[in-house]
Design a protein around this motif. Structure first.
Motif, PDB file in Angstrom:
ATOM      1  N   GLY A  99       0.816  -1.219   0.000  1.00 20.58           N
ATOM      2  CA  GLY A  99       0.000   0.000   0.000  1.00 20.58           C
ATOM      3  C   GLY A  99       0.846   1.264   0.000  1.00 20.58           C
ATOM      4  O   GLY A  99       2.084   1.211   0.018  1.00 20.58           O
ATOM      5  N   TYR A 118       0.417  -6.212   2.178  1.00 19.74           N
ATOM      6  CA  TYR A 118       1.343  -5.560   3.123  1.00 19.74           C
ATOM      7  C   TYR A 118       0.950  -4.105   3.317  1.00 19.74           C
ATOM      8  O   TYR A 118       0.716  -3.383   2.350  1.00 19.74           O
ATOM      9  N   THR A 119       0.889  -3.706   4.599  1.00 20.03           N
ATOM     10  CA  THR A 119       0.425  -2.354   4.896  1.00 20.03           C
ATOM     11  C   THR A 119       1.142  -1.800   6.122  1.00 20.03           C
ATOM     12  O   THR A 119       2.199  -2.330   6.503  1.00 20.03           O
ATOM     13  N   VAL A 137      -0.127  -1.599   9.220  1.00 21.57           N
ATOM     14  CA  VAL A 137      -0.512  -2.272  10.464  1.00 21.57           C
ATOM     15  C   VAL A 137      -0.235  -3.762  10.278  1.00 21.57           C
ATOM     16  O   VAL A 137      -0.222  -4.251   9.149  1.00 21.57           O
ATOM     17  N   GLY A 194      -2.018  -6.325  10.771  1.00 22.34           N
ATOM     18  CA  GLY A 194      -3.175  -7.195  10.608  1.00 22.34           C
ATOM     19  C   GLY A 194      -4.460  -6.412  10.770  1.00 22.34           C
ATOM     20  O   GLY A 194      -4.447  -5.178  10.860  1.00 22.34           O
ATOM     21  N   VAL A 195      -5.548  -7.171  10.819  1.00 13.13           N
ATOM     22  CA  VAL A 195      -6.862  -6.573  11.039  1.00 13.13           C
ATOM     23  C   VAL A 195      -7.104  -6.571  12.551  1.00 13.13           C
ATOM     24  O   VAL A 195      -6.911  -7.588  13.208  1.00 13.13           O
ATOM     25  N   TYR A 196      -7.500  -5.423  13.072  1.00 14.07           N
ATOM     26  CA  TYR A 196      -7.723  -5.267  14.506  1.00 14.07           C
ATOM     27  C   TYR A 196      -9.221  -5.243  14.829  1.00 14.07           C
ATOM     28  O   TYR A 196     -10.051  -5.067  13.946  1.00 14.07           O
ATOM     29  N   ALA A 251     -10.770  -2.986  16.095  1.00 10.01           N
ATOM     30  CA  ALA A 251     -11.250  -1.661  15.678  1.00 10.01           C
ATOM     31  C   ALA A 251     -10.034  -0.931  15.128  1.00 10.01           C
ATOM     32  O   ALA A 251      -8.901  -1.379  15.356  1.00 10.01           O
ATOM     33  N   ARG A 297      -6.021   3.338  15.265  1.00  9.60           N
ATOM     34  CA  ARG A 297      -5.801   4.792  15.398  1.00  9.60           C
ATOM     35  C   ARG A 297      -6.889   5.431  16.260  1.00  9.60           C
ATOM     36  O   ARG A 297      -6.710   6.534  16.761  1.00  9.60           O
ATOM     37  N   LYS A 301     -10.779   0.531   6.840  1.00  8.10           N
ATOM     38  CA  LYS A 301     -10.046   0.880   5.624  1.00  8.10           C
ATOM     39  C   LYS A 301      -8.927  -0.111   5.289  1.00  8.10           C
ATOM     40  O   LYS A 301      -8.385  -0.093   4.180  1.00  8.10           O
ATOM     41  N   VAL A 302      -8.583  -0.963   6.244  1.00  5.16           N
ATOM     42  CA  VAL A 302      -7.426  -1.856   6.059  1.00  5.16           C
ATOM     43  C   VAL A 302      -7.562  -2.737   4.818  1.00  5.16           C
ATOM     44  O   VAL A 302      -6.561  -3.091   4.187  1.00  5.16           O
TER      45      VAL A 302
HETATM   46  P1  ADP Z   1      -2.517   0.976   2.569  1.00  7.79           P
HETATM   47  O1  ADP Z   1      -2.064   2.326   2.133  1.00  7.79           O
HETATM   48  O2  ADP Z   1      -1.407   0.048   2.896  1.00  7.79           O
HETATM   49  O3  ADP Z   1      -3.543   0.378   1.651  1.00  7.79           O
HETATM   50  P2  ADP Z   1      -4.602   1.854   4.361  1.00  7.79           P
HETATM   51  O4  ADP Z   1      -4.347   3.200   4.966  1.00  7.79           O
HETATM   52  O5  ADP Z   1      -5.548   1.791   3.213  1.00  7.79           O
HETATM   53  O6  ADP Z   1      -3.210   1.208   3.990  1.00  7.79           O
HETATM   54  O7  ADP Z   1      -5.130   0.836   5.485  1.00  7.79           O
HETATM   55  C1  ADP Z   1      -4.418   0.676   6.685  1.00  7.79           C
HETATM   56  C2  ADP Z   1      -5.065   1.510   7.780  1.00  7.79           C
HETATM   57  O8  ADP Z   1      -6.381   1.022   8.024  1.00  7.79           O
HETATM   58  C3  ADP Z   1      -4.405   1.427   9.129  1.00  7.79           C
HETATM   59  O9  ADP Z   1      -3.342   2.342   9.250  1.00  7.79           O
HETATM   60  C4  ADP Z   1      -5.524   1.675  10.114  1.00  7.79           C
HETATM   61  O10 ADP Z   1      -5.504   2.981  10.646  1.00  7.79           O
HETATM   62  C5  ADP Z   1      -6.777   1.530   9.278  1.00  7.79           C
HETATM   63  N1  ADP Z   1      -7.762   0.623   9.860  1.00  7.79           N
HETATM   64  C6  ADP Z   1      -9.091   0.866   9.976  1.00  7.79           C
HETATM   65  N2  ADP Z   1      -9.721  -0.129  10.579  1.00  7.79           N
HETATM   66  C7  ADP Z   1      -8.788  -1.067  10.865  1.00  7.79           C
HETATM   67  C8  ADP Z   1      -8.836  -2.342  11.489  1.00  7.79           C
HETATM   68  N3  ADP Z   1      -9.971  -2.854  11.945  1.00  7.79           N
HETATM   69  N4  ADP Z   1      -7.686  -3.030  11.602  1.00  7.79           N
HETATM   70  C9  ADP Z   1      -6.525  -2.523  11.150  1.00  7.79           C
HETATM   71  N5  ADP Z   1      -6.415  -1.318  10.555  1.00  7.79           N
HETATM   72  C10 ADP Z   1      -7.524  -0.586  10.404  1.00  7.79           C
END
Ligand code: ADP
Ligand code: ASP
Ligand code: MG
Length: 405
Positions: A10, A173-174, A176, A178-180, A182, A185, A210-211
């Motif tokens: 990303g 790959y991003t 964070v 993984g998926v949390y 919530a 942030r 948004k993940v």
């Molecule tokens: P990329 O640019 O790699 O596509 P994004 O900004 O689109 O990354 O997605 C990653 C972001 O999604 C994280 O930094 C986080 O703030 C946000 N996010 C929202 N909900 C969640 C969640 N449930 N788990 C993890 N990240 C989340």
């Protein structure tokens, strides 16, 4: 046949040349281990926003075809830079645009849907020993116009390419690991989820997590491609998005998400008679605008109120349509952009009761007013005042004890 690895990086992972070099190192590692590699990239972080800003500095409603022509350039830069890095280190690579990969989409500019991918082109380059560096987020329609897949759409490019190439998994790959439970942030005690079902992830993603781009999860589900979300910068962790199994139903609430960029439209004193809802919603659907959470109050005196939510981004473009509807059904309307949607998601809701009442009780105790409610088998969504969003998320995260493993 060599084993194939499909990885997507990303915006923050390719945010500058140093980071792109780091991605190149990760890919070189895979090549040293004899893997075929397809890597899908986003634009550098902030770049797509910058491009949107340029267009919006001219007009709030830019021509949508030209918008896609503009937005697709961000990914062109990163794919070329990564291919340059790899070639420079002696690893043959080729960057490919959506057009070159035959990523055919419909013509809904800025939110196009992938219809078909020509796997032959990618295969040809893999067979020639090259790393394929693919532009995410973009495709072409039947007449050859460039399209983009909606913000965050590179995830969808990646899973669709993984499906077309019959890869056994798609790695995302991003920033964070993984998926949390919530957005970390918003909720500092949010906990990483090891495994989550496609269905739950689809709800979380379409309701604001948004993940992952929600269409990427739809592709995963449809073509049975597991999606592994990992951090570019940190080893370990990860979340696997996969088929539901019986252990997942034991978890009643898996996670929360929120959508802040929403608006509520309300038609007031609408005649309570057959055909009115059809008039309203067919006119809006004709404009390709998605509505959600439709609520009609119980009528009195032959009149009723009808409310629904839309994306805040559609407010400007929906206004002329709302005006036409208002004239044709003889009812006033209002738009409230000071709202957001908060959702609780969990596969276990199918078999457990009392989730909604617990949710409403806790929000009530905290003085948070619920304006609208909608439910499905595995989710409950509410509309609250935008200022209450983060507090509602915290109250719900606490009351369902999501921070505890
Ligand atoms: P990329 O640019 O790699 O596509 P994004 O900004 O689109 O990354 O997605 C990653 C972001 O999604 C994280 O930094 C986080 O703030 C946000 N996010 C929202 N909900 C969640 C969640 N449930 N788990 C993890 N990240 C989340
Ligand atoms: N660059 C696009 C965006 O910022 C696509 C993506 O990053 O997934 O929305
Ligand atoms: Mg993203």
């Amino acid at each position: 046949m060599k084993s194939l690895v499909v990885q997507k990086y990303g915006g923050t992972s390719v945010g500058d040349v140093q980071k792109i070099m780091h991605v190149a190192d990760k890919i070189i590692e895979l090549r040293k281990n004899g893997k075929d590699v397809i890597v899908i990239l986003s634009a550098m972080s902030g770049e797509t926003n910058r491009l949107v800003g340029l267009a919006h500095s001219i007009t709030p409603t830019p021509n949508q075809r030209e918008m896609d022509r503009l937005l697709c350039t961000g990914e062109m830069v990163t794919i070329a830079l990564l291919a340059i890095c790899l070639e420079n280190q002696g690893y043959p690579a080729i960057s490919l645009t959506g057009r070159q990969m035959g990523i055919l989409t419909d013509s809904s500019y800025t939110k196009a849907k992938i219809k078909e991918i020509n796997s032959d082109v990618i295969q040809k380059y893999l067979d020639a020993g090259k790393v394929v560096v693919a532009a995410g987020f973009q495709g072409i329609d039947e007449t050859g116009n460039v399209t983009t897949l909606g913000r965050g759409g590179s995830d969808t490019s990646a899973v669709a390419i993984a499906a077309a190439m019959k890869a056994s998994i798609c790695e995302i790959y991003t920033d964070v690991d993984g998926v949390y439970t919530a957005d970390p942030r918003i909720i500092k005690e949010a906990r990483r989820i090891d495994r989550i079902s496609y269905e739950e992830m689809l709800e979380l993603a379409s309701l604001g997590a948004k993940v992952l781009h929600s269409r990427s999860v739809e592709f995963g589900l449809k073509y049975n491609v597991p999606i592994l979300v990992k951090s570019t910068f940190k080893e370990g962790g990860g979340t696997l998005v996969t088929k539901e199994d019986s252990s997942m139903e034991d978890i009643v609430v898996s996670g929360l998400s929120c959508l802040k960029e929403q608006a509520k439209v309300k038609f007031i004193d609408v005649k309570d008679k057959p055909g009115i809802a059809a008039t309203i919603f067919s006119s809006i659907a004709d404009k390709n605008i998605v509505v959600d959470m439709i609520i009609q109050n119980v009528g009195s005196d032959g009149l009723t109120d009808l409310s629904f939510t839309i994306d805040a981004a559609d407010v400007d473009s929906i206004k002329p349509t709302l005006q036409e509807i208002s004239t044709s059904i003889d009812a006033e309307y209002s738009i409230d952009s000071n709202i957001s949607k908060v959702s609780v998601v969990g596969a276990g809701m199918r078999s457990h009761s009392g989730i909604a009442s617990k949710m409403f009780k806790e929000l009530g105790k905290s003085g948070i007013n619920i304006q609208m409610i909608s439910t499905s088998e595995i989710k409950i969504s509410i509309v609250v005042n935008k200022n209450d969003t983060d507090r509602a998320m915290q109250v719900l995260h606490d009351c369902f004890e999501l921070g505890k493993s």
